[in-house]
Every structure is written in structure tokens, then in C-alpha cells.
Scaffold this motif. Structure first.
Motif, PDB file in Angstrom:
ATOM      1  N   TYR A  34       0.640  -1.328  -0.137  1.00 45.22           N
ATOM      2  CA  TYR A  34       0.188  -0.196   0.461  1.00 45.22           C
ATOM      3  C   TYR A  34       1.125   1.309   0.412  1.00 45.22           C
ATOM      4  CZ  TYR A  34      -4.744  -1.572   0.298  1.00 45.22           C
ATOM      5  OH  TYR A  34      -6.295  -2.177  -0.437  1.00 45.22           O
ATOM      6  N   LEU A  35       2.012   1.525   0.491  1.00 43.14           N
ATOM      7  CA  LEU A  35       3.192   1.764   0.489  1.00 43.14           C
ATOM      8  C   LEU A  35       3.763   3.184  -0.615  1.00 43.14           C
ATOM      9  CD1 LEU A  35       5.993   0.854   2.954  1.00 43.14           C
ATOM     10  CD2 LEU A  35       3.485   2.633   3.613  1.00 43.14           C
ATOM     11  N   ILE A  36       3.335   1.484  -1.678  1.00 45.12           N
ATOM     12  CA  ILE A  36       3.840   2.223  -3.579  1.00 45.12           C
ATOM     13  C   ILE A  36       2.356   3.367  -3.986  1.00 45.12           C
ATOM     14  CG2 ILE A  36       4.288   1.336  -5.938  1.00 45.12           C
ATOM     15  CD1 ILE A  36       4.712  -1.245  -4.562  1.00 45.12           C
ATOM     16  N   PHE A  37       0.955   3.217  -3.120  1.00 40.54           N
ATOM     17  CA  PHE A  37      -0.025   3.285  -3.592  1.00 40.54           C
ATOM     18  C   PHE A  37       0.236   5.314  -3.416  1.00 40.54           C
ATOM     19  CE2 PHE A  37      -4.284   4.795  -2.731  1.00 40.54           C
ATOM     20  CZ  PHE A  37      -4.749   5.433  -4.317  1.00 40.54           C
ATOM     21  N   THR A  87      -2.611  13.287   3.150  1.00 40.49           N
ATOM     22  CA  THR A  87      -3.730  12.824   2.851  1.00 40.49           C
ATOM     23  C   THR A  87      -3.352  11.624   3.087  1.00 40.49           C
ATOM     24  OG1 THR A  87      -4.898  13.043   1.046  1.00 40.49           O
ATOM     25  CG2 THR A  87      -5.810  14.973   3.158  1.00 40.49           C
ATOM     26  N   PHE A  88      -2.576  11.990   2.435  1.00 41.71           N
ATOM     27  CA  PHE A  88      -2.165  10.506   1.786  1.00 41.71           C
ATOM     28  C   PHE A  88      -0.853   9.561   2.634  1.00 41.71           C
ATOM     29  CE2 PHE A  88      -4.329  11.432  -2.039  1.00 41.71           C
ATOM     30  CZ  PHE A  88      -4.975  10.428  -2.638  1.00 41.71           C
ATOM     31  N   PHE A  89      -0.322  10.499   2.440  1.00 42.89           N
ATOM     32  CA  PHE A  89       0.853  10.024   3.995  1.00 42.89           C
ATOM     33  C   PHE A  89       0.832   9.738   4.731  1.00 42.89           C
ATOM     34  CE2 PHE A  89       3.045  13.849   0.879  1.00 42.89           C
ATOM     35  CZ  PHE A  89       3.538  12.975  -0.369  1.00 42.89           C
ATOM     36  N   LEU A  90      -0.212  10.098   5.691  1.00 41.58           N
ATOM     37  CA  LEU A  90      -0.622  10.006   7.130  1.00 41.58           C
ATOM     38  C   LEU A  90      -1.067   8.419   6.332  1.00 41.58           C
ATOM     39  CD1 LEU A  90      -1.252  10.503   9.802  1.00 41.58           C
ATOM     40  CD2 LEU A  90      -3.335  11.560  10.066  1.00 41.58           C
ATOM     41  N   PRO A  91      -1.747   7.844   6.203  1.00 40.69           N
ATOM     42  CA  PRO A  91      -2.324   6.530   6.375  1.00 40.69           C
ATOM     43  C   PRO A  91      -0.783   5.627   5.586  1.00 40.69           C
ATOM     44  CG  PRO A  91      -4.109   7.962   5.350  1.00 40.69           C
ATOM     45  CD  PRO A  91      -2.270   8.482   5.534  1.00 40.69           C
ATOM     46  N   ALA A  92       0.007   6.247   4.558  1.00 43.04           N
ATOM     47  CA  ALA A  92       1.298   5.793   4.364  1.00 43.04           C
ATOM     48  C   ALA A  92       2.394   5.638   5.565  1.00 43.04           C
ATOM     49  CB  ALA A  92       1.877   6.000   3.609  1.00 43.04           C
ATOM     50  N   ILE A  93       2.518   6.152   6.479  1.00 43.67           N
ATOM     51  CA  ILE A  93       3.057   6.246   7.416  1.00 43.67           C
ATOM     52  C   ILE A  93       2.265   5.111   8.274  1.00 43.67           C
ATOM     53  CG2 ILE A  93       3.763   7.306   9.605  1.00 43.67           C
ATOM     54  CD1 ILE A  93       4.158   9.797   8.262  1.00 43.67           C
ATOM     55  N   PHE A 114       2.825   1.428   7.290  1.00 42.52           N
ATOM     56  CA  PHE A 114       4.221   1.308   8.026  1.00 42.52           C
ATOM     57  C   PHE A 114       4.495   0.524   9.164  1.00 42.52           C
ATOM     58  CE2 PHE A 114       8.875   2.057   9.259  1.00 42.52           C
ATOM     59  CZ  PHE A 114       9.384   1.382   7.905  1.00 42.52           C
ATOM     60  N   ILE A 115       4.496   0.582  10.346  1.00 42.41           N
ATOM     61  CA  ILE A 115       4.590   0.787  11.662  1.00 42.41           C
ATOM     62  C   ILE A 115       3.610  -0.564  11.767  1.00 42.41           C
ATOM     63  CG2 ILE A 115       3.359   1.205  14.270  1.00 42.41           C
ATOM     64  CD1 ILE A 115       4.262   4.403  12.525  1.00 42.41           C
TER      65      ILE A 115
END
Length: 395
Positions: free
Chosen positions: A82-85, A163-169, A172-173
Motif C-alpha cells: 500500500y505504500l507504493i500507492f 491525506t495520502f502520506f499519513l495513512p502510509a506512515i 508502515f508501522i
């Protein structure tokens, strides 16, 4: 649900909390993405279709491999794919690359589904319906919160990509968290899957994949189509048909998501105690039908808010219950058998944005929501047949 797999369930639900954001993140940022990628609203709806393409091409393989190698590798892999997206889309310099990133989200989605649903059914066998319906609860929470986050970003005139970067973090965790928790043994079949005598006790007659199985698979398509169409087009419908400002039209998705959340929390408590999954699969599409008609023909702000809420309430959990009933009727190889339903859902993710994108250009947004009315009618008929066959088959 206090047992050794509670931590696993928490990690899985966090994934679906984030998926609730992912499901509406393209439609909710339609204006910004259209400018960035030099496309139209229909073009962004095709990116949603790309997610379905990625899911479709990988689901069958993911389901079989999940049955062979276990659930954990796939849910962990999904977190990182999902990080790619989520990182790629806001930074994409052109539409073609954004399309590829959207396909990767579909692959992650198929990995997530093929590992999560069997893991929850195996980890909580006595509360399988409630455990799987709670997936939708966390999807709804994520979808409820994202529009408010977007409104904050817009008000502060910040880059929409946050709004994309916060879900990515968080993905990852959570991926590392899931690496450390225990998952049930996927080779340890339930009683119905291992014992012929137990299976005979469970069934009056043998379930038929070409009858009730096929009906559940098609319901997987229609139940997904119902909410995909609303998630993609409700904000635009609010703007163009109802005359709402952009921020208020996006918030219609929040009312929709609150309705979904209320529904699945009630279902988690009431399922199998007060109401059966098959009954919900019949009643909910009927309520959705009435709500869609109200949204289409009563153009008043209060009615639009109530209709959005009730549509969310009545479309939530049907897909998850279809997955649970499918696993109940065909208990062997849960990853593979539920992947059939997921494949149908993937087709909905591809076809509905594609068809409605064309329809919105040629006939307008009202015709798009009339299509949803037709899908609701088909869902009712399918659920009635599944309910009839369920009574014929199950003791």
C-alpha cells in the motif's frame, strides 16, 4: 473476543481502518488529482477501476497461496505494498504512472482480503460473522474521518498529498506490528472441514456451488457495486445535482460512513443472537433501494444527509456477510472459496467506475444513481434466493 489472536485482530482491523480511507481517497481528492494529472472526473474514476484490475489479476493466486502458506505473509505484504500507492499517487508526474500505482493498491487489497477473512474466521470460529462484520466497522471509521482531514487540509491550504502520506506512515508501522503477532494455523481445519460426520450434522443436503455458491458470488459483485458507486460519485452528485459547495459535498461521504459504522456495530452485537446473516443480506438492499430513490427525487439538504446516512447503513456489512456465508456453506479451503466472492467484488471495482464514468459523460449523474437503484433490486432478488437455499441446505 478475548483469546490468543486478539492482537492479530487489532492489527487486521487497523489495516481496514486505513483501507476505509484508501477506498474514498481518490474520489475525495478528485479536483486536486484532476489538475495534477491533467484529466477529468471520469479519468479519476478510471483510476478507481485500476484498483479493481490489480485486485482481480492477483486474487485467485493470493487465495490459493494463502491456503498453502498461511495468512500472515499476505496481510504483512499488503501493508507494505500500500505504500507504493499512498506515496506514489501524490507524487505521480503523469496519468500513466498514477494508473500503475492504483493497480498496486488493488494487489495489496487482494492480499489483505485473502489473508484477513480466513484468519478471522479461523481465529474466532464461534463469532465468525461478528469478527468479519467488524472489518466493515473499521473501514467505515476510516472513511468517516478522511473527509474531515481533507477539509482541514483545504482550510489550511496545505498540499493534498498529506491525506495520502499519513495513512502510509500508519500502514508502515502496522506492518511491523503484524510481523510479531500470532496467527491461527491455517492447516487446522474446523470440524466441518475435516469430519464427514460433522459435515452431515451441519448440512441437510450438500450445498451446490453452481446454485447458492454462484448466487453469493454475484451478490459479492452487486453488494460491492452498491457502495463503490456511492463512494466514487456522491461528492460530485452533491456538487452538480444538489448544488452543494465542495466541502459540504465531500462531507456527504462522512454521513454515509457514519451510517455504515452504526450498522456494523449493531450487527456485531445482534448477529446470530437476534438476526441471521442471511436475513441481513435480504433486508439491507431493500433499505438501500428506498434510500437511493429518496436521494434521487427529493433534492433537499436535510433529506440528502439522511439518505446518505441510510445508504451507508444499508450497504455496510453485506459483502462481509456474503464471505462468511460462503465459508460456512463451503468450509474447505476458505482462502480459495472466498477468493471467488472477492473476484466478483474486484470486477465491481473495475466495471462500476468505468461504466459510470462513461454514463456520467453521456447521460449525467442522475442516470449513474439510477443504475445503483437497479443494482439494489438485483441484490434483493439474489439474497432472497440465497436465503431460500440456505434453509434447504442447513440444519
Amino acid at each position: 473476543m478475548k483469546n490468543q489472536y486478539t492482537k492479530m485482530a487489532i492489527g487486521l482491523y487497523i489495516n481496514y481502518f486505513l483501507l476505509g480511507m484508501v477506498n474514498i481517497i481518490l474520489a475525495s481528492n478528485m479536483e486536486s488529482l484532476s489538475k495534477q494529472l491533467g484529466t477529468t472526473a471520469a479519468g479519476i474514476s478510471y483510476l478507481v477501476s485500476a484498483i479493481g484490475i490489480g485486485k482481480l489479476v492477483s486474487l485467485a493466486v493470493a487465495g490459493r497461496l494463502s491456503d498453502k502458506y498461511g495468512r500472515k505473509p499476505f496481510v504483512v505484504a499488503a501493508s507494505f505494498i500500500y505504500l507504493i500507492f499512498l506515496i506514489g499517487i501524490p507524487l505521480a508526474p503523469n496519468y500513466a504512472l498514477a494508473f500503475i500505482f492504483a493497480v498496486s493498491a488493488g494487489i495489496a487489497n487482494s492480499f489483505l482480503d485473502s489473508g484477513t477473512y480466513p484468519a478471522l474466521i479461523e481465529g474466532f470460529p464461534k463469532k465468525a460473522s461478528s469478527a468479519t462484520v467488524l472489518v466493515k466497522a473499521f473501514v467505515s471509521i476510516g472513511a468517516t474521518l478522511l473527509p474531515f482531514f481533507i477539509s482541514f487540509i483545504v482550510a489550511k491550504d496545505l498540499f493534498y498529498g498529506y491525506t495520502f502520506f499519513l495513512p502510509a506512515i500508519i500502514y508502515f508501522i502496522n506492518g511491523f506490528f503484524l510481523l510479531k503477532v500470532a496467527f491461527p494455523n491455517h492447516n487446522q481445519k474446523d470440524a466441518a472441514g475435516t469430519s464427514g460426520a460433522s459435515a452431515q450434522d451441519q448440512f441437510k443436503s450438500q450445498p451446490k456451488l453452481r446454485q447458492e455458491g454462484l448466487a453469493i458470488i454475484i451478490l459479492g459483485f452487486t453488494s460491492t457495486a452498491l457502495f463503490v458507486l456511492v463512494q466514487v460519485w456522491l461528492p460530485k452528485f452533491g456538487q452538480e445535482v444538489l448544488g452543494m459547495p465542495e466541502v459540504q459535498s465531500v462531507q456527504l461521504l462522512s454521513y454515509y460512513s457514519v451510517g455504515a459504522l452504526v450498522s456494523v456495530l449493531l450487527l456485531a452485537v445482534l448477529l446470530n443472537k437476534v438476526i441471521k446473516p442471511v436475513t441481513v443480506m435480504i433486508v439491507y438492499p431493500a433499505i438501500a433501494l428506498v434510500s437511493l430513490l429518496a436521494l434521487l427525487f427529493i433534492h433537499q439538504p436535510a433529506v440528502s444527509v439522511i439518505s446518505s446516512f441510510v445508504i451507508g447503513l444499508s450497504t455496510a456489512g453485506v459483502f462481509q456477510l456474503a464471505m462468511t456465508v460462503m465459508a460456512e456453506l463451503f468450509p474447505a479451503n476458505k482462502g480459495t472459496i472466498t477468493s471467488f466472492v472477492n473476484t466478483a467484488a474486484s470486477l465491481a471495482f473495475i466495471l462500476i467506475p468505468l461504466v459510470t464514468g462513461i454514463l456520467s459523460k453521456s447521460a449525467g449523474l442522475t442516470s449513474v444513481f439510477m443504475l445503483d437503484v437497479g443494482i439494489a433490486v438485483i441484490s434483493i432478488l439474489l439474497a432472497l434466493f440465497i436465503g431460500y437455499r440456505y434453509k434447504q441446505v442447513m440444519r
